[in-house]
Design an enzyme around this catalytic site. Structure first.
Site, short mmCIF file in Angstrom:
data_model
loop_
_atom_site.label_atom_id
_atom_site.label_comp_id
_atom_site.label_asym_id
_atom_site.label_seq_id
_atom_site.Cartn_x
_atom_site.Cartn_y
_atom_site.Cartn_z
CE1 TYR A 2 -4.21 -1.58 0.15
CE2 TYR A 2 -3.09 -3.11 1.62
CZ TYR A 2 -4.17 -2.80 0.82
OH TYR A 2 -5.20 -3.68 0.68
CE LYS B 125 3.02 6.54 10.14
NZ LYS B 125 2.22 6.95 9.00
CG ASN C 65 -0.97 7.06 12.50
OD1 ASN C 65 -1.55 7.96 11.87
ND2 ASN C 65 -0.22 6.16 11.90
NE ARG D 102 -7.99 10.18 11.31
CZ ARG D 102 -8.93 11.08 11.00
NH1 ARG D 102 -8.87 12.29 11.50
NH2 ARG D 102 -9.94 10.76 10.21
NE ARG E 284 -10.67 28.72 22.43
CZ ARG E 284 -11.38 29.83 22.14
NH1 ARG E 284 -11.12 30.50 21.03
NH2 ARG E 284 -12.35 30.24 22.93
N GLY F 151 -10.16 0.60 12.34
CA GLY F 151 -9.37 -0.40 11.63
C GLY F 151 -8.20 0.23 10.91
CB CYS G 32 -1.92 3.63 10.45
SG CYS G 32 -1.31 3.10 8.85
CE1 TYR H 43 -8.44 2.25 7.48
CE2 TYR H 43 -7.87 0.78 5.69
CZ TYR H 43 -7.74 2.00 6.33
OH TYR H 43 -6.91 2.95 5.82
CE LYS H 44 -9.39 5.16 4.69
NZ LYS H 44 -8.64 6.35 5.06
N1 SAJ Z 1 -12.61 6.65 12.05
C1 SAJ Z 1 -13.63 6.88 12.97
N2 SAJ Z 1 -14.03 8.16 13.22
C2 SAJ Z 1 -13.45 9.23 12.58
C3 SAJ Z 1 -12.40 9.00 11.66
C4 SAJ Z 1 -11.99 7.69 11.42
O1 SAJ Z 1 -14.17 5.95 13.58
O2 SAJ Z 1 -13.89 10.36 12.84
C5 SAJ Z 1 -12.15 5.26 11.78
C6 SAJ Z 1 -12.23 4.84 10.30
O3 SAJ Z 1 -13.51 4.39 9.96
C7 SAJ Z 1 -11.18 3.75 10.23
C8 SAJ Z 1 -10.12 4.21 11.23
O4 SAJ Z 1 -10.77 5.17 12.06
O5 SAJ Z 1 -11.68 2.50 10.66
C9 SAJ Z 1 -8.88 4.86 10.63
O6 SAJ Z 1 -9.20 5.58 9.47
P1 SAJ Z 1 -8.56 6.97 9.03
O7 SAJ Z 1 -9.17 7.29 7.72
O8 SAJ Z 1 -8.69 7.96 10.09
O9 SAJ Z 1 -7.00 6.66 8.93
P2 SAJ Z 1 -6.08 5.61 8.13
O10 SAJ Z 1 -5.70 4.52 9.06
O11 SAJ Z 1 -6.68 5.22 6.84
O12 SAJ Z 1 -4.79 6.51 7.83
C10 SAJ Z 1 -4.02 7.04 8.90
C11 SAJ Z 1 -3.79 8.51 8.66
N3 SAJ Z 1 -3.27 9.12 9.89
C12 SAJ Z 1 -3.84 10.23 10.45
O13 SAJ Z 1 -4.83 10.76 10.01
C13 SAJ Z 1 -3.14 10.78 11.65
C14 SAJ Z 1 -2.80 8.71 7.54
O14 SAJ Z 1 -2.45 10.06 7.41
C15 SAJ Z 1 -1.53 7.89 7.81
O15 SAJ Z 1 -0.62 7.98 6.77
C16 SAJ Z 1 -1.92 6.45 7.94
O16 SAJ Z 1 -2.83 6.33 9.03
C17 SAJ Z 1 -0.64 5.67 8.21
O17 SAJ Z 1 -0.16 5.01 7.27
O18 SAJ Z 1 -0.07 5.78 9.29
#
Ligand code: SAJ
Length: 406
Positions: A9, A201, A205, A208, A241, A252, A255, A314-315
């Protein structure tokens, strides 16, 4: 010439991007079937703009092989799984790739690790391995950690536009590596030391994950008191804010659901908020299962055989199943010795679980209740097809009357 190791990926889009921006690239992957496919001109996963980029890179001369190349620059982007029990990283794939690189690399090579690693991995595992094989880091080989930041679903855009971090032992090497990435990256490229790069890094993550956990916890609190969590978040987010994320059926991907555990594993007595957040997120599939159970009772349903999960990935709008909440939910259901949930995902064309359907129409014919786990474009555009169903919408995207939420 740059040899990109690991064409998954992250490695594949990175290799393609560099190649199509004039850098000679050879991509190496140990999976020969994967390499064969790429050489036949088939992209190995679905991603917006990937095919176009692939064709551009092919005409620029990129090659794919299972062999490590004799050259002076390597980018390692192989998976870094974690041990579910100890929460620690398993660096085996990274170390295996480094070993192979050391067998062929030219003196003074640059070895860039892009794979996400837990803070300290380069010093704890990679550097000792390099020394053990008789190489002096900083002379015979230069170690670099340049973590990626691209989000599946918008990878190509983000590869070009996101800021990046390069961690190196000295500025000269950092600058050399910057020239490779700045061939395509229009964002700012920050240079720092390796340990800082590793930590940033994982912290990104974790930020988030903790914020998603907060939204998930609010969903649970609001459910307990029968309040509308989405309306509450919407109003709170009007504060200048406050920026609360969205609750969901779980977290899922490889990351956000994995990296924060590295901090819990390495700093167990310090990483308390992170630990609780990860447990909250990991508990969401069970929370959904309880919601299903409650709704079944309300409707006098006794078994799972006419209940369907919409979405396996996962999304939304990706074909990536890693750590998917739906798979977690199915596992949990099995642990409770209950079976029978039906499943459908328009992005998954191969059978990965029992009772899986490959057409939305067939799936809907066989279920009375639909659990929306993933908000794929398909269901957003066809929601009227659900109008006679009992619906549990875990993504807050279905606007039909009577829809249940988390
Ligand atoms: N999700 C929620 N609520 C939200 C946002 C997301 O439940 O408000 C869930 C999604 O459905 C999913 C999971 O979180 O199951 C993660 O999804 P995501 O779209 O937030 O993130 P990833 O894992 O696809 O990508 C992340 C990103 N990191 C951040 O936003 C800090 C991306 O920038 C990184 O490059 C990637 O991880 C990585 O490779 O580390």
């Amino acid at each position: 010439m740059i040899n990109v190791i690991g064409l998954g990926y992250i490695g594949l889009p990175t290799a393609l991007m560099m190649a199509s921006h004039g850098i000679p690239v050879v991509g190496t992957d140990y999976n020969s079937m994967h390499v064969e496919k790429l050489n036949e001109g088939i992209v190995t996963f679905q991603e917006k703009g990937l095919e176009e980029l692939f064709n551009k890179a092919i005409s620029s001369g990129i090659r794919f092989t299972t062999e490590y190349q004799v050259t002076d620059t390597y980018i390692v982007s192989v998976p870094t799984p974690y041990d579910k029990f100890s929460k620690k990283i398993d660096p085996a794939y990274v170390l295996a790739a480094v070993e192979e690189v050391l067998k062929v690399c030219l003196p003074g090579s640059v070895l860039i690790v892009e794979s996400t690693v837990s803070p300290g991995t380069m010093d704890r595992y990679v550097r000792p391995l390099v020394k053990e094989r008789g190489f002096e880091p900083g002379r015979d080989i230069h170690l670099v950690h340049a973590p990626e930041r691209i989000i599946p679903g918008n990878m190509i855009y983000e590869l070009i536009h996101n800021n990046r971090t390069i961690g190196a032992d000295n500025q000269q090497i950092a600058e050399k590596v910057r020239t490779y990435y700045s061939s395509f990256c229009q964002g700012q490229i920050v240079t720092t030391d390796i340990r800082t790069a590793e930590m940033t890094k994982v912290v990104e993550n974790t930020f988030r994950a903790v914020n998603i956990a907060f939204a998930n916890e609010l969903a649970k609190i609001c459910r307990y008191d029968n309040l509308d969590v989405y309306e509450i978040i919407r109003i709170c987010n009007m504060h200048p804010r406050v920026n609360i994320l969205q609750p969901g059926p779980g977290v899922g991907g490889h990351c956000i659901s994995v990296d924060p555990w590295f901090l819990v594993g390495d700093y167990p007595s310090l990483a308390k908020v992170i630990d609780e957040s990860m447990k909250t997120n990991d508990g969401m599939p069970d929370f959904v299962l309880n919601r299903i159970h409650d709704i079944m009772k309300l409707h006098g349903m006794e078994d799972f055989s006419r209940i369907g999960l919409y979405g396996l990935t996962y999304k939304e709008n990706v074909d990536d199943l890693r750590e998917s909440p739906t798979l977690q939910l199915l596992e949990s259901q099995e642990r409770h010795l209950a079976k029978g949930l039906k499943v459908y995902d328009p992005m998954i064309l191969e059978q990965v679980v029992p009772n899986q359907y490959f057409s939305l129409q067939d799936f809907l014919k066989d279920v009375d209740m639909v659990i929306v786990m993933v908000k794929h474009a398909e269901i957003l555009e066809n929601q009227e097809l659900l109008k006679d169903k009992i619906i549990l919408d875990c993504q807050n995207v279905i606007h039909l009357p009577g829809t249940y939420h988390l």
